[in-house]
Scaffold this motif. Structure first.
Motif, mmCIF file in Angstrom:
data_model
loop_
_atom_site.group_PDB
_atom_site.id
_atom_site.type_symbol
_atom_site.label_atom_id
_atom_site.label_comp_id
_atom_site.label_asym_id
_atom_site.label_seq_id
_atom_site.Cartn_x
_atom_site.Cartn_y
_atom_site.Cartn_z
ATOM 1 N N ARG A 65 -12.599 -11.921 -20.853
ATOM 2 C CA ARG A 65 -13.420 -10.565 -21.024
ATOM 3 C C ARG A 65 -13.067 -9.262 -20.313
ATOM 4 N NH1 ARG A 65 -16.452 -15.155 -20.704
ATOM 5 N NH2 ARG A 65 -18.003 -15.795 -22.272
ATOM 6 N N LYS A 66 -13.441 -8.211 -21.057
ATOM 7 C CA LYS A 66 -13.027 -6.822 -20.385
ATOM 8 C C LYS A 66 -14.086 -5.816 -20.245
ATOM 9 C CE LYS A 66 -9.330 -3.362 -20.532
ATOM 10 N NZ LYS A 66 -8.262 -2.887 -21.152
ATOM 11 N N VAL A 67 -14.490 -5.500 -19.253
ATOM 12 C CA VAL A 67 -15.657 -4.357 -19.423
ATOM 13 C C VAL A 67 -15.002 -2.764 -19.578
ATOM 14 C CG1 VAL A 67 -17.395 -3.240 -17.987
ATOM 15 C CG2 VAL A 67 -16.926 -5.811 -17.815
ATOM 16 N N SER A 68 -15.754 -2.076 -20.410
ATOM 17 C CA SER A 68 -15.136 -0.796 -20.598
ATOM 18 C C SER A 68 -16.207 0.053 -20.616
ATOM 19 C CB SER A 68 -14.276 -0.405 -21.992
ATOM 20 O OG SER A 68 -15.095 -1.072 -23.033
ATOM 21 N N TYR A 69 -16.068 1.310 -20.184
ATOM 22 C CA TYR A 69 -17.309 2.117 -20.219
ATOM 23 C C TYR A 69 -17.038 3.694 -21.089
ATOM 24 C CZ TYR A 69 -17.563 -0.405 -15.781
ATOM 25 O OH TYR A 69 -17.847 -1.318 -15.086
#
Length: 128
Positions: A65-69
């Motif tokens: 999983r990768k969080v991006s903004y």
């Protein structure tokens, strides 16, 4: 680990070496495309609940999983200066700014987007 040996190409002309190189490159490219297509089919089936296996291997999905903004939402919350400071909005940089107290983690949790990526992994079965 045993040393891999390759055919001796010393007796080939430069043009023949180029021809062999091109043939190998094209073969590998075709195999990579086929491998990717099979992987996509297998992952889709596994996400649908199937558990494929062969005599030697059992497939499993490894999820990352990768969080991006999103830039526009980040800039709305913190302004242009903060958005510029993290330009690419690198998750590690965002965490550093949170740790330093420059950004509020609660606000970022609200706008963070998590992407899942699935990698197909083969697990060798134990010899019976």
């Amino acid at each position: 680990m045993p040393k891999t040996t390759f055919p001796d190409h010393a007796d080939l002309t430069l043009d023949e070496k180029l021809e062999r190189f091109a043939m190998l490159r094209d073969t590998i490219s075709g195999l990579e495309e086929e491998k990717a297509a099979l992987s996509n089919d297998i992952k889709a089936a596994m996400l649908d609940g199937h558990q494929p296996e062969t005599e030697l291997y059992r497939a499993r999905l490894q999820t990352t999983r990768k969080v991006s903004y999103p830039l526009d939402q980040f800039r709305d919350l913190y302004g242009d200066a903060a958005a510029f400071e993290v330009a690419v909005i690198d998750s590690k940089m965002v965490k550093a700014l949170i740790d330093a107290g420059d950004l509020a983690a609660e606000d970022l949790e609200r706008i963070g987007e998590v992407r899942e990526q699935h990698a197909l992994c083969l697990t060798a079965k134990a010899a019976s």
